[in-house]
Design a protein around this motif. Structure first.
Motif, mmCIF file in Angstrom:
data_model
loop_
_atom_site.group_PDB
_atom_site.id
_atom_site.type_symbol
_atom_site.label_atom_id
_atom_site.label_comp_id
_atom_site.label_asym_id
_atom_site.label_seq_id
_atom_site.Cartn_x
_atom_site.Cartn_y
_atom_site.Cartn_z
ATOM 1 N N SER B 202 2.857 10.937 -49.955
ATOM 2 C CA SER B 202 3.177 10.371 -51.264
ATOM 3 C C SER B 202 3.203 8.843 -51.216
ATOM 4 N N HIS B 203 3.310 8.314 -50.002
ATOM 5 C CA HIS B 203 3.403 6.868 -49.844
ATOM 6 C C HIS B 203 2.012 6.234 -49.785
ATOM 7 N N VAL B 204 1.099 6.919 -49.077
ATOM 8 C CA VAL B 204 -0.250 6.369 -48.930
ATOM 9 C C VAL B 204 -1.189 7.037 -49.929
ATOM 10 N N ASN B 205 -2.341 6.429 -50.114
ATOM 11 C CA ASN B 205 -3.332 6.979 -51.021
ATOM 12 C C ASN B 205 -4.496 7.507 -50.178
ATOM 13 N N VAL B 206 -4.492 8.805 -49.936
ATOM 14 C CA VAL B 206 -5.519 9.380 -49.058
ATOM 15 C C VAL B 206 -6.836 9.482 -49.828
ATOM 16 N N VAL B 207 -7.817 8.680 -49.412
ATOM 17 C CA VAL B 207 -9.089 8.668 -50.146
ATOM 18 C C VAL B 207 -10.177 9.474 -49.418
ATOM 19 N N ALA B 208 -9.947 9.749 -48.148
ATOM 20 C CA ALA B 208 -10.952 10.533 -47.420
ATOM 21 C C ALA B 208 -10.280 11.352 -46.331
ATOM 22 N N GLU B 209 -10.785 12.550 -46.141
ATOM 23 C CA GLU B 209 -10.244 13.403 -45.086
ATOM 24 C C GLU B 209 -11.422 14.178 -44.520
ATOM 25 N N GLN B 210 -11.641 14.048 -43.210
ATOM 26 C CA GLN B 210 -12.809 14.697 -42.642
ATOM 27 C C GLN B 210 -12.527 15.188 -41.234
ATOM 28 N N SER B 211 -13.127 16.326 -40.873
ATOM 29 C CA SER B 211 -12.963 16.817 -39.512
ATOM 30 C C SER B 211 -13.981 16.151 -38.603
ATOM 31 N N ALA B 212 -13.516 15.666 -37.453
ATOM 32 C CA ALA B 212 -14.440 15.106 -36.465
ATOM 33 C C ALA B 212 -14.302 15.891 -35.155
ATOM 34 N N ASN B 213 -13.779 17.121 -35.274
ATOM 35 C CA ASN B 213 -13.754 18.068 -34.138
ATOM 36 C C ASN B 213 -13.202 17.510 -32.827
ATOM 37 N N TRP B 214 -12.268 16.610 -32.892
ATOM 38 C CA TRP B 214 -11.612 15.977 -31.723
ATOM 39 C C TRP B 214 -12.545 15.060 -30.947
ATOM 40 N N GLU B 215 -13.780 14.840 -31.390
ATOM 41 C CA GLU B 215 -14.771 14.150 -30.560
ATOM 42 C C GLU B 215 -14.898 12.666 -30.921
ATOM 43 N N VAL B 216 -15.141 11.838 -29.878
ATOM 44 C CA VAL B 216 -15.299 10.395 -30.073
ATOM 45 C C VAL B 216 -16.498 10.102 -30.972
ATOM 46 N N ASP B 217 -17.646 10.701 -30.612
ATOM 47 C CA ASP B 217 -18.862 10.365 -31.356
ATOM 48 C C ASP B 217 -18.778 10.802 -32.818
ATOM 49 N N GLN B 218 -18.137 11.962 -33.015
ATOM 50 C CA GLN B 218 -18.031 12.433 -34.390
ATOM 51 C C GLN B 218 -17.028 11.603 -35.184
ATOM 52 N N GLY B 219 -15.995 11.092 -34.497
ATOM 53 C CA GLY B 219 -15.045 10.200 -35.156
ATOM 54 C C GLY B 219 -15.726 8.910 -35.585
#
Lengths: 324, 336
Positions: B202-219
């Protein structure tokens, strides 16, 4: 006529290959038995042999289909994903209250459909098997994730567990499945025209075509067979864990190929004995089990198994060269 | 050729029978010295230790903690993990083989909260006690198997909530935020996402949420895409440090290092270095070594029939520039 010649040629090689393979298997058995004994641990016990067979059974079953495909000179990389897909689909169906027998039947049909799609694209679409099944590996895994939003399923009825976790005459039932399935497929491969045709395609597709074999159809059949066995493998794994994991079966395509290769079937197709694939799968299972019992660190386990695969093929080729 | 083959098979069977025959006598032989030994000193205890994988610093730290404790207590530790990825099937195989090799107890980090029912049944049948570390086994599975398994670990949800609370205190309200989540469907991935969201949502404004499967490259790629769609982002919460490191690469490339704060999870050494350098705002630390130590310690108590604890919260903490040095010192004792 040509088929007969091919087959006889194949048979001769089989015996040579079998010899190296069996010697290798027994050598591994003896080595582990002795080394484990020295380390104060048991390897060759009735219970542990049962363990190794049960642990290898899923790969052994999948490798039956992989053997058939590789005998035609193809490859099926989608079997691991099929295992995961069958698990989640089966899990959802069982949870919806469908009888387990019906679910199993539907899952086998799913395997047939997957195999038919792969096979049709490969033989009629003329796309290399490696590419088609590499694509379907991804597609099937993706569909599996979509199917239940990537979530696993658990809490199954006892009936599902019973498929794999039952004992008959004191032996785990998986032994029975493996031997029956291998017996069926070995009979098909050696006693029926379908089997001869599969060998002939891998031996020399052009010659087989000239001899009147419907090579495209047979190729599709081989992928259907692979789909069926991958689905059965998926059912066995689902029952063994009593848990449907969307990631289940990752890497099984490589394990099944390893079992086939150790079993002495040439990647170029046409040569080899499906029965030996079982020995190949058992060798892999024995290696994993023995190394774990000896508490060999996991990194070294993978190195040793990789070396075993290369060694197996090396001896195979060396025998071939000498025979020539 | 056929003859040779049948001779071979016969000899194989013979060898197998001989060896099988040998087994019982040698088993007795091997047993007697340990029996003699046990009258003099305590019987040697072997504990099987099964982390999720061994190609991850977090679990290596846990194993090192366990190893140190095992050495201190003079017991043997059998460490086994699945090779490439966490897999319920591979863990079942490992547990079966540990039972065969005769361990006295098993400490396990389950590859999933629900996938261990067959393995637990086998442990129960073999009379081998089990301690659950890090990722809690689903209660329904424990009920199904009817097996009591103590749990020592952190609550991922609580850890992420902690990070969320910190964000409320230290960041302005309405800051545009992106969340990188772990593998879809995994309980700890959901816990970390929900923990952060429930605390700071409620404090922040979440504009994006995505799975990167725990991986560095995907992050890295996920953050690149998120940044091009939302140029005003001020905060990224990555559910593990791998993804946070990937996110940092993307943020640096976009030239927005000064504008965007990144918070990771796990406090791996690379992330701690980044926090120290000021590249990363913070990372949530869990105490994997404590889990290993407590697991071994309590397992020995269980095996000796002494008291052991049913539940231990091993704690979580947000590591920022202020306390990173102190945390690094703590970690050093479990590095290899």
């Amino acid at each position: 006529m040509k088929n007969d010649v091919l087959e006889k040629d194949g048979m001769k090689k089989i015996d040579l290959q079998s010899l190296t393979l069996y010697i290798g298997a027994v050598a591994i058995l003896i080595i582990f038995t002795v080394v484990c004994r020295l380390a104060g641990k048991n390897f060759l016990t009735f219970g542990n042999i049962q363990n190794v067979i049960t642990q290898s059974s899923v790969i052994a079953v999948i490798a039956i289909g992989q053997s058939v495909v590789i005998l035609t000179g193809g490859i099926d990389l989608s079997v691991g994903s099929t295992v995961g897909f069958v698990g989640i689909l089966g899990g959802l169906l069982i949870k919806s209250g469908m009888p387990i027998g019906v679910v199993c039947l539907l899952l086998v049909v799913t395997g047939i459909l997957i195999g038919a799609c792969n096979g049709a694209l490969i033989s009629y679409g003329k796309i290399p098997a490696f590419i088609v099944t590499l694509g379907s590996l991804q597609i099937i895994r993706g569909v599996t994730m979509v199917l239940n939003s990537g979530k696993p399923i658990s809490g199954f009825p006892e009936g599902l567990k019973a498929i794999m976790n039952t004992k008959i005459f004191g032996m785990p039932i998986s032994i029975l499945y493996v031997f029956i399935l291998y017996a069926i497929m070995m009979t098909i491969m050696t006693k029926t025209r379908l089997g001869r045709w599969i060998y002939s395609i891998g031996g020399n597709a052009k010659a087989a075509k000239l001899a009147g074999v419907k090579t495209k159809k047979i190729e599709v059949y081989s992928y259907i067979i692979s789909g069926i066995f991958a689905a059965i493998g998926g059912i066995l794994l689902l029952s063994r864990l009593s848990y449907a994991d969307p990631n289940a079966g990752s890497g099984y395509e490589l394990d099944s190929i390893a079992a086939v290769v150790i079993g002495g079937i040439a990647m170029s197709g046409g040569k080899g004995n499906i029965g030996n694939t079982l020995v190949g799968a058992l060798i892999l299972g024995m290696l994993k089990c023995g190394l774990q019992i000896l508490n060999v660190p996991v990194y070294f386990q993978t190195i040793i198994i990789g070396l075993a695969i290369i060694t197996a093929v090396f001896f195979d080729k060396a025998k071939e060269r000498r025979a020539e | 050729m056929k003859k040779r083959l049948s001779t071979l098979i016969m000899s194989i069977l013979l060898v197998a029978f001989v060896l099988a025959g040998c087994k019982d006598t040698t088993k007795d032989d091997s047993k007697s010295p340990t029996d003699d030994g046990s009258s003099n000193k305590q019987k040697e205890i072997t504990i099987g230790f099964v982390p999720m994988t061994l190609n991850n610093e977090y679990f290596i730290t846990m194993v090192n903690g366990a190893k140190q404790k095992a050495e201190e207590l003079g017991i043997k530790l059998d460490v086994q993990a699945a090779d490439q990825h966490a897999s319920a099937a591979a863990q079942l195989t490992i547990v079966e083989n540990m039972i065969t090799s005769g361990v006295d107890g098993i400490c396990i980090v389950p590859s999933s909260s629900e996938g261990l029912s067959t393995a637990l049944t086998k442990c129960k049948e073999a009379g081998i006690p089990v301690i659950n570390l890090d990722t809690k086994i689903d209660q329904s599975i424990l009920d199904e198997v009817d097996f009591e398994v103590p749990f020592y670990g952190t609550d991922n949800y609580a850890g992420a909530k902690f990070a969320g609370a910190y964000v409320i205190e230290n960041f302005e309200k309405g800051i545009e935020t992106a969340i990188l989540t772990g593998i879809e469907g995994q309980q700890n991935a959901a816990d970390r996402r929900n923990g952060f969201f429930d605390a700071a949502g409620s404090h922040v404004n979440v504009v994006a949420e995505q799975s990167a499967n725990w991986e560095v490259d995907q992050g890295y790629t996920a953050t690149q895409n998120i940044l091009s769609a939302n140029p005003n982002i001020g905060l990224i919460f990555a559910s593990n440090d791998g993804m946070a490191i990937g996110a940092l690469r993307a943020v640096e490339e976009a030239g927005k290092k000064e504008d965007i704060s990144i918070i990771g999870f796990d406090a791996i050494s690379e992330a701690l270095n980044m926090v120290e350098k000021g590249d990363m705002y913070g990372t949530v630390a869990q105490y994997p070594a404590e889990m290993g130590i407590l697991g071994v310690e309590n397992m020995v108590n269980i095996i000796n029939g002494e008291d052991s604890q049913e539940y231990i919260d091993t704690g979580a903490k947000l590591i920022t520039k202020e306390n990173v040095e102190e945390h690094k010192k703590y970690c050093e004792q479990f590095a290899e």
